[in-house]
Design a protein around this motif. Structure first.
Motif, mmCIF file in Angstrom:
data_model
loop_
_atom_site.group_PDB
_atom_site.id
_atom_site.type_symbol
_atom_site.label_atom_id
_atom_site.label_comp_id
_atom_site.label_asym_id
_atom_site.label_seq_id
_atom_site.Cartn_x
_atom_site.Cartn_y
_atom_site.Cartn_z
ATOM 1 N N UNK A 149 24.219 0.354 -5.961
ATOM 2 C CA UNK A 149 25.026 -0.802 -5.587
ATOM 3 C C UNK A 149 26.050 -0.380 -4.535
ATOM 4 N N UNK A 150 27.027 -1.257 -4.280
ATOM 5 C CA UNK A 150 28.023 -0.970 -3.262
ATOM 6 C C UNK A 150 27.533 -1.389 -1.898
ATOM 7 N N UNK A 151 27.983 -0.695 -0.875
ATOM 8 C CA UNK A 151 27.588 -0.980 0.506
ATOM 9 C C UNK A 151 26.958 0.257 1.129
ATOM 10 N N UNK A 152 26.383 0.083 2.307
ATOM 11 C CA UNK A 152 25.796 1.233 2.999
ATOM 12 C C UNK A 152 26.854 2.288 3.292
ATOM 13 N N UNK A 153 28.083 1.846 3.583
ATOM 14 C CA UNK A 153 29.157 2.804 3.850
ATOM 15 C C UNK A 153 29.710 3.431 2.578
ATOM 16 N N UNK A 154 29.599 2.734 1.446
ATOM 17 C CA UNK A 154 30.170 3.241 0.185
ATOM 18 C C UNK A 154 29.206 2.923 -0.961
ATOM 19 N N UNK A 155 28.070 3.606 -1.008
ATOM 20 C CA UNK A 155 27.088 3.329 -2.083
ATOM 21 C C UNK A 155 27.529 3.920 -3.418
ATOM 22 N N UNK A 156 27.066 3.305 -4.498
ATOM 23 C CA UNK A 156 27.346 3.792 -5.846
ATOM 24 C C UNK A 156 26.034 3.832 -6.628
ATOM 25 N N UNK A 157 25.863 4.877 -7.438
ATOM 26 C CA UNK A 157 24.671 5.013 -8.279
ATOM 27 C C UNK A 157 25.075 4.907 -9.737
ATOM 28 N N UNK A 158 24.403 4.024 -10.484
ATOM 29 C CA UNK A 158 24.692 3.818 -11.914
ATOM 30 C C UNK A 158 23.492 4.301 -12.734
#
Length: 260
Positions: free
Chosen positions: A251-260
């Motif tokens: 999730x998040x954005x291309x500049x600030x992705x997050x992995x859950x």
């Protein structure tokens, strides 16, 4: 060059037509020089494609050699278009562009583009090596990022290089299938095979005027070989759980992705 070819070069408005096609997309093109291309068309060198949008303005791509010719079929339908063949990242790009309503219709074919040489997107602290090919169609509008489209992309010899891995991560060959609708990019298929790390996923990317602000909603799984798992121990340790059948959510954005 024959007189007939010279006449076509002098009378067909290549620059004006290309400008008309690219302007609704927030793009403009410049070149260092232009000459005739037999039997119809023009050959440009030192070509630069620039975004005029405030959010993502600046140089997008450069090509040492581009050939432009009229798309005669589109001319018969009273929608003048152009066919473009460009040398790009040690590969070849063929594109047909034509006005469609208030937007731009694009058909493209990519052949063996070197991913290591592109700079449209970057991964902080990492890089990707491989050859990208694919085909597809897009309909872009002047107000939205994109209206509709679909395509297939294939990558050969994909390798991911990161400071968090003790050695380059071989992903092998990749395949993806996508569609585009009202600014939402849906990844219908995404898979790699034949490497140290295998990936399979699907999901959506909500495109934004600034590509880095595009929102991610992608589900994927990872699997590794025993040897690769030890080489990637530092990288795998930052994941929410070990690789396996349980999926991850990006999730998040291309500049600030997050992995859950």
């Amino acid at each position: 060059m024959s007189l007939f070819a010279a006449y076509l070069i002098s009378t067909f408005p290549y620059s004006e037509t290309l400008t008309k096609v690219l302007a609704p997309m927030g793009l403009e093109v410049s070149s260092a020089s232009q000459s005739a291309s037999f039997p119809f068309g023009a050959r440009l060198s030192g070509v630069r494609l620039i975004s005029t949008r405030a959010a993502s303005g600046g140089l997008l791509i450069e090509s040492p050699a581009v050939t432009i010719a009229p798309a005669f079929l589109s001319m018969l339908t009273m929608h003048p278009g152009v066919r473009v063949k460009a040398a790009l990242y040690d590969g070849i790009v063929n594109v047909m562009l034509r006005p469609s309503g208030s937007g731009t219709a694009i058909s493209y074919d990519l052949d063996s583009l070197d991913l290591a040489r592109q700079h449209l997107w970057t991964i902080p602290g990492a890089s990707v090596v491989g050859a990208l090919s694919g085909t597809g169609n897009l309909l872009l509008s002047p107000t939205d990022i994109a209206e509709t489209g679909d395509g297939i992309l294939n990558a050969a010899r994909l390798t991911f290089i990161s400071a968090l891995a003790s050695s380059p991560i071989r992903l092998g060959d990749g395949h993806s299938k996508f569609k585009l609708d009202q600014g939402t990019l849906t990844i219908e298929e995404l898979a790699t095979s034949g490497g140290d790390l295998s990936l399979s996923g699907e999901g959506t990317i909500q495109l934004a005027p600034d590509p880095g602000d595009s929102e991610l909603a992608i589900q994927f799984t990872l699997s590794t070989s025993p040897v690769a798992a030890s080489q990637l121990a530092m990288l795998l340790a930052i994941l929410p759980h070990p690789p396996g059948p349980q999926p991850y959510l990006l999730t998040g954005t291309l500049n600030a992705p997050r992995i859950h």
